[in-house]
Design a protein around this motif. Structure first.
Motif, mmCIF file in Angstrom:
data_model
loop_
_atom_site.group_PDB
_atom_site.id
_atom_site.type_symbol
_atom_site.label_atom_id
_atom_site.label_comp_id
_atom_site.label_asym_id
_atom_site.label_seq_id
_atom_site.Cartn_x
_atom_site.Cartn_y
_atom_site.Cartn_z
ATOM 1 N N TRP A 215 0.859 -0.973 0.044
ATOM 2 C CA TRP A 215 0.016 0.074 -0.060
ATOM 3 C C TRP A 215 0.946 1.495 -0.054
ATOM 4 O O TRP A 215 0.442 2.304 -0.608
ATOM 5 N N ASP A 216 2.144 1.223 0.541
ATOM 6 C CA ASP A 216 2.644 2.566 0.462
ATOM 7 C C ASP A 216 3.545 2.683 -0.499
ATOM 8 O O ASP A 216 4.248 3.697 -0.931
ATOM 9 N N GLN A 217 3.371 1.903 -1.628
ATOM 10 C CA GLN A 217 3.768 2.122 -2.918
ATOM 11 C C GLN A 217 2.677 2.648 -4.044
ATOM 12 O O GLN A 217 2.909 2.814 -4.947
ATOM 13 N N ILE A 218 1.434 2.925 -3.321
ATOM 14 C CA ILE A 218 0.220 3.395 -4.101
ATOM 15 C C ILE A 218 0.006 4.821 -3.495
ATOM 16 O O ILE A 218 -0.361 4.968 -2.346
ATOM 17 N N ASP A 219 -0.136 5.744 -4.414
ATOM 18 C CA ASP A 219 -0.858 6.963 -4.285
ATOM 19 C C ASP A 219 -2.293 7.059 -4.894
ATOM 20 O O ASP A 219 -2.178 7.460 -5.955
ATOM 21 N N ASP A 221 -4.876 9.196 -4.474
ATOM 22 C CA ASP A 221 -4.996 10.417 -4.642
ATOM 23 C C ASP A 221 -4.546 11.209 -5.813
ATOM 24 O O ASP A 221 -5.190 11.899 -6.493
ATOM 25 N N ASN A 222 -3.325 10.869 -6.019
ATOM 26 C CA ASN A 222 -2.311 11.574 -6.931
ATOM 27 C C ASN A 222 -2.249 10.634 -8.186
ATOM 28 O O ASN A 222 -1.588 10.788 -9.246
ATOM 29 N N ARG A 223 -2.906 9.274 -8.228
ATOM 30 C CA ARG A 223 -2.968 8.302 -9.012
ATOM 31 C C ARG A 223 -1.402 8.004 -9.641
ATOM 32 O O ARG A 223 -1.213 8.341 -10.730
ATOM 33 N N CYS A 226 4.376 3.075 -7.457
ATOM 34 C CA CYS A 226 5.841 2.634 -7.431
ATOM 35 C C CYS A 226 5.899 1.099 -7.767
ATOM 36 O O CYS A 226 5.587 0.643 -6.638
ATOM 37 N N THR A 250 8.441 4.458 -11.327
ATOM 38 C CA THR A 250 7.091 5.117 -10.784
ATOM 39 C C THR A 250 6.309 5.490 -12.091
ATOM 40 O O THR A 250 6.849 6.453 -12.983
#
Length: 382
Positions: A215-219, A221-223, A226, A250
């Motif tokens: 999950w820490d590789q996915i943003d 909100d900013n789509r 990584c 990324t």
């Protein structure tokens, strides 16, 4: 009186067979010193070889008095050069080639006496017994091992580089068409791994990259996503590793991936709540993975593949490999006019030539369409 050679300069004598023999004490790989012999048809030729031995010794380069056999060098190369520097999957692949093919076929040959003919006969026999692809891989592994021997100055040239590698038949990859892809996504909509399938199709992620996604590789909100790790099973153990080729990237997240990932996060939160509330069970193991079992552990890579093929089969579609969905992504991106260099960065290809193989295939289809337009225009003129 004739002048005596200084210490370490070696000697040259004439043999009974008419040749000249040089003898020089040189450094050994284990740190000791031993006498090394060199031969020549003339005194001058022999003296040149003597001076080469002396020059290497003064530079501190070891010169074995007897060349190691391949059965000795290959295990040393695996344990001391490959294992510390390469990925475990690469080591396992090299080790299998050495154990199953290279040592049984060439293990008695010495590094210095291995010839082009020896390698060519070995590869031809291996191709007959197995496949051209296996022989090509053996050629690559042996060439890499002898390149390391050249780097250590154990041999002066890599004879494998002079032998042409076998050419296995290339199997045409037939990824799904756009219609088939849409039909699969519709059929998979209610599956627990639906978000994983969407990532495989829209972003071309590899199986290990999907399983190892956190999950820490996915943003969301900013789509952005990584790709910095992958999960593999080797020797009966699941472990995290760098992506293939160690190419971390990324990339933008397609809009159609956001909703499935949010749904996946909600499902996982419910599974975590249930596992924590069940006091008789093993509980929840928090590892941060996006796709997990009911207890929070990463899913098996093989299970992801099985689920993918099951959904395709139930939907009546052609059953393709999960990796073929990656090729389908490259095809769709290229057909949409995305430049090859951008496709390469999205998919994490190590070389542009890999991307160009897909690009050329799509361009050929476009050329056919252009020619068909020409046919229609010429028919109108008649």
């Amino acid at each position: 009186m004739a002048k005596r050679n200084p210490n370490g300069a070696g000697t040259i004598t004439k043999r009974k067979d008419g040749r000249y023999q040089a003898a020089v004490y040189v450094l050994q790989p284990d740190g000791t010193r031993a006498r090394k012999y060199a031969y020549g048809h003339t005194w001058t030729e022999c003296d040149e070889k003597r001076q080469e031995l002396i020059a290497k010794d003064r530079r501190g380069v070891p010169t074995p008095t007897r060349s190691a056999k391949l059965s000795e060098w290959l295990p040393y190369w695996l344990d001391n050069i490959v294992k510390p520097r390469r990925k475990l999957s690469t080591y396992d692949k090299y080790e299998a080639q050495v154990r199953l093919h290279l040592i049984p076929g060439l293990g008695t040959r010495r590094l210095e006496t291995l010839s082009v003919q020896h390698v060519r006969r070995f590869l031809a026999g291996l191709e007959k017994r197995t496949t051209a692809a296996t022989a090509k891989e053996a050629h690559r592994v042996l060439r890499t091992a002898l390149t390391a021997a050249c780097r250590d100055e154990l041999i002066s040239r890599n004879v494998v580089s002079l032998v042409e590698a076998p050419h296995p038949e290339t199997h045409e990859i037939r990824p799904w068409s756009l219609a088939e892809t849409l039909e699969f996504l519709e059929a998979a909509r209610g599956e627990s791994l639906y978000a994983a399938f969407v990532l495989a199709i829209t972003m071309g992620l590899r199986r290990g990259e999907i399983v190892g996604l956190k999950w820490d590789q996915i943003d969301l909100d900013n789509r952005a996503l990584c790709v910095s790790s992958q999960t593999q099973r080797r020797r009966g153990v699941l472990y995290d590793d760098d992506p293939k080729g160690r190419r971390r990237r990324t990339v933008p997240l397609p809009a159609m991936c956001v909703a499935p990932l949010r749904w996946q996060r909600m499902k996982q939160a419910e599974a975590r709540r249930r596992a924590t509330a069940d006091k008789s069970g093993p509980g929840w193991q928090e590892n941060g993975y996006v796709f997990t079992t009911r207890t929070g552990r990463p899913i098996e890579p093989r299970n992801l593949y099985r689920a993918f093929t099951r959904v395709a089969s139930d939907a009546g579609l052609r059953v393709i490999r999960l990796h073929d969905a990656r090729h389908g992504c490259a095809t769709l991106l290229t057909a949409a006019g995305v430049p090859p260099r951008v496709v390469m960065e999205i998919l994490g290809h190590s070389q542009i030539s890999i991307t160009m193989d897909v690009y050329t295939h799509v361009v050929q289809d476009t050329q056919r369409e252009a020619i068909s337009h020409m046919d229609r225009m010429l028919k109108r003129k008649r």
